[in-house]
Structure formats: structure tokens, C-alpha cells
Design a protein around this motif. Structure first.
Motif, PDB file in Angstrom:
ATOM      1  N   CYS A   1      -6.035  -4.367   4.766  1.00 45.84           N
ATOM      2  CA  CYS A   1      -4.761  -4.991   5.160  1.00 45.84           C
ATOM      3  C   CYS A   1      -4.894  -5.740   6.491  1.00 45.84           C
ATOM      4  O   CYS A   1      -4.443  -6.886   6.624  1.00 45.84           O
ATOM      5  CB  CYS A   1      -3.671  -3.935   5.267  1.00 45.84           C
ATOM      6  SG  CYS A   1      -3.188  -3.184   3.692  1.00 45.84           S
TER       7      CYS A   1
ATOM      8  N   ARG B   1     -10.338   6.469   1.199  1.00 44.99           N
ATOM      9  CA  ARG B   1      -9.577   5.433   0.504  1.00 44.99           C
ATOM     10  C   ARG B   1      -8.463   4.883   1.397  1.00 44.99           C
ATOM     11  O   ARG B   1      -8.207   3.671   1.414  1.00 44.99           O
ATOM     12  CB  ARG B   1      -8.985   6.020  -0.783  1.00 44.99           C
ATOM     13  CG  ARG B   1      -8.149   5.047  -1.612  1.00 44.99           C
ATOM     14  CD  ARG B   1      -9.007   3.924  -2.180  1.00 44.99           C
ATOM     15  NE  ARG B   1     -10.090   4.448  -2.984  1.00 44.99           N
ATOM     16  CZ  ARG B   1      -9.984   4.841  -4.256  1.00 44.99           C
ATOM     17  NH1 ARG B   1      -8.809   4.778  -4.874  1.00 44.99           N
ATOM     18  NH2 ARG B   1     -11.029   5.284  -4.916  1.00 44.99           N
TER      19      ARG B   1
ATOM     20  N   ALA C   1       0.827  -1.208   0.000  1.00 45.35           N
ATOM     21  CA  ALA C   1       0.000   0.000   0.000  1.00 45.35           C
ATOM     22  C   ALA C   1       0.862   1.258   0.000  1.00 45.35           C
ATOM     23  O   ALA C   1       0.555   2.242  -0.685  1.00 45.35           O
ATOM     24  CB  ALA C   1      -0.936  -0.004   1.214  1.00 45.35           C
TER      25      ALA C   1
ATOM     26  N   ILE D   1      -8.069   0.945   2.553  1.00 36.09           N
ATOM     27  CA  ILE D   1      -6.855   0.160   2.323  1.00 36.09           C
ATOM     28  C   ILE D   1      -6.332  -0.432   3.629  1.00 36.09           C
ATOM     29  O   ILE D   1      -5.986  -1.617   3.703  1.00 36.09           O
ATOM     30  CB  ILE D   1      -5.771   1.034   1.661  1.00 36.09           C
ATOM     31  CG1 ILE D   1      -6.199   1.417   0.243  1.00 36.09           C
ATOM     32  CG2 ILE D   1      -4.436   0.300   1.633  1.00 36.09           C
ATOM     33  CD1 ILE D   1      -5.257   2.385  -0.442  1.00 36.09           C
TER      34      ILE D   1
END
Length: 308
Positions: A148, A140, A117, A144
Motif C-alpha cells: 500500500c 501477510r 485491505a 499488504i
């Protein structure tokens, strides 16, 4: 159904660093110092990113999550390792041993995905700077990061479930300082093919794909940097990636040495050394690299210390 008569093993004996009996006090002091420094460094990174407005950017947000995963990783392994050094080996229940590996795997998977990322963030910042604010919104970033962490704990849970179904009825000695998957599987008297298959299949989405993504993004970043006309501009662009690239090389280097191309079965000491580097030194080096090579963090630390 015929059942075999067998003794069920409920505890493992971790040998730790048995060969270094005369150095155990020195090892304990040194390892404790490194662990405290690692925890302090990673906690400091998290605190600075959370409370300092100048560090409220995607790069530092991902860095704070990487530090959180390092805290989980080190806290899961090192305290028990220190105890094993003092008592020169010790017993741990099978259930606790499997839980330790679960947290180890969850933190490792999360770190792999977070590093990918972070490379994507640098790709967008350098290769698509005009769209950076539109692409890397806070929503966003949260998506992410949540992805994860969820992948880390959910994929590890699959292996944990398979491990929890195994029977242990023979030797119970693990010549290591934590419960890694390979020595645990060697002690099982059950069919371990399901665990090995699950581990192999998971290695692609959690190790290979993130690594290939990192390689791909840095190839694009390098091409973009080489097109920058000014030397100062190229240096500035590369400096934003150098810390992350250093951590990626160190992290994947040790991870590959331990799990992809491990030392031979006769090189137990070498395996312990690599594992020690991975579990003790890496959590310390990561915040040091970012602190020493990043102007914003150095300036924020100096400002923070000046207010104390």
C-alpha cells in the motif's frame, strides 16, 4: 529550434480564504484546534496499537497504518493553510507546490488501498473464520502494508515527474489553500495531456479497483451475516465492520465530490468547503469513529489514561 520569449513563473500565489478577512483569527483558532485534535487522535491510535498487546491484530495494525497516512496527509496541508489564513494569502515556489501535491497524492492513494485491505481483513474474519489465522499472518499483514505504501509513493511519483516537466509562464494565482492538481494544470502553458492521461489511468488501480473490492467484500459479508441464526451473533458480526464502513462512506464520499464530480468552475467556495472537509475534518473523524464505536479501543484508552 525556435524558442518563445516568455516569463518563467517560479512562484504561485495561494489566495487561501481571502473573502473571510474579518474571521481570519477565529478561523485560525478553530482550524488549529481541529488539527491538534486530529494529530493527537491519530498518534494515540498508533501508540495504543504498537504498545498494547490486546490490539495486536490485523484489523488494528491496518488501522494504525491508516492513522499514519492521516498524519502525513494533514501535516502536509494544514500547517501551510494556517499560515495562509494569518497572512491572508501567500506565495509558494512552484517546486514546493508540486511536492505538496505529491505527498497529498501519495497519502490519498495509500489510504484508498489501506481501506481496501481493511475490508479484505473483515471479509476473511467473517466469511472464512476458520482460515483467518492462516491467511492473515503477520508476514501477510506486512506485505499488504508495504504494498500500500509503495504503491502510494510510486504511482504519485509518475504524476510528479510529469508535473515537474511543465512550464508556467502566465498567471500565477491559485484560488485555493493548497496546491491541488486541477488549478496547477490550469496555470501551465505547456501541453498537460500527459499529466491528465497519467492521472486518469492511475485512477483505476488506486480508486476504482479498491472501491469495487470493498463493495464486493461487503456484499459477501452481508450475505454471511444474514445466514447467522442468532440476532446477537448478527449484531456482533456487523459491529466489527460498522466503523470501517462508516469511514469508507465518508472518505469516498468527499473524494468523489472533489475529484470525480467536482463543483462547477463558478463554485470555488463550494470546492474549498469540500476540500476543507477532506483535509481537516476527515483526519479528526476517523480516530473518533473507531474510538467511539470500538469497545477494545475504548477500554485500552481508559486503561492508558488511568496509568497517567
Amino acid at each position: 529550434m525556435n524558442e518563445r520569449n516568455r516569463t518563467v513563473v517560479t512562484e504561485f500565489l495561494l489566495l487561501g480564504f481571502g473573502k473571510l478577512h474579518n474571521l481570519r483569527i477565529l478561523l485560525f483558532i478553530v482550524f488549529l484546534f481541529i488539527h491538534i485534535m486530529a494529530l493527537t487522535g491519530n498518534v494515540l491510535v498508533v501508540v495504543l496499537v504498537v504498545f498494547n498487546q490486546s490490539l495486536h491484530s490485523p484489523m488494528y495494525f491496518f488501522l494504525s497504518q491508516l492513522s499514519l497516512s492521516e498524519i502525513l496527509f494533514a501535516s502536509n496541508i494544514v500547517p501551510n493553510m494556517l499560515w495562509l489564513i494569518l497572512v491572508e494569502g501567500g506565495k509558494v515556489s512552484v517546486d514546493l507546490c508540486i511536492r505538496q501535491f505529491y505527498l497529498l497524492a501519495a497519502a490519498t492513494i495509500t489510504q484508498c488501498l489501506l481501506l481496501a485491505a481493511m475490508s479484505y481483513d473483515r471479509y476473511v474474519a467473517i466469511c472464512r473464520p476458520l482460515h483467518y489465522a492462516i491467511i492473515m499472518t503477520f508476514t501477510r499483514q506486512l506485505q499488504i502494508v508495504i504494498f500500500c505504501w509503495l504503491m502510494g509513493f510510486m504511482l504519485s511519483l509518475i504524476v510528479y515527474i510529469f508535473l515537474d516537466e511543465l512550464d508556467f509562464c502566465g498567471p500565477n494565482i491559485i484560488n485555493h489553500f493548497y496546491c491541488d492538481i486541477a488549478p496547477v494544470l490550469e496555470l501551465s502553458c505547456s501541453d498537460t495531456s500527459s499529466v491528465e492521461l497519467a492521472t486518469f489511468l492511475e485512477s483505476f488501480p488506486v480508486v476504482l479497483i479498491p472501491f469495487m473490492l470493498i463493495i464486493g467484500t461487503y456484499i459477501s459479508i452481508l450475505r454471511t451475516i444474514l445466514k447467522i441464526p442468532s440476532t446477537i451473533g448478527r449484531q456482533k458480526a456487523f459491529s466489527t465492520c460498522s466503523s470501517h464502513l462508516t469511514v469508507v462512506c465518508m472518505y469516498y464520499g468527499t473524494l468523489t465530490s472533489i475529484y470525480i464530480f467536482p463543483p462547477s468552475n463558478n463554485s470555488v467556495d463550494a470546492n474549498k468547503g469540500l476540500s476543507l472537509l477532506y483535509t481537516l475534518v476527515t483526519p479528526l473523524v476517523n480516530p473518533l469513529i473507531y474510538s467511539l464505536r470500538n469497545h477494545d479501543i475504548r477500554r485500552t484508552i481508559a486503561k492508558f489514561l488511568g496509568t497517567l
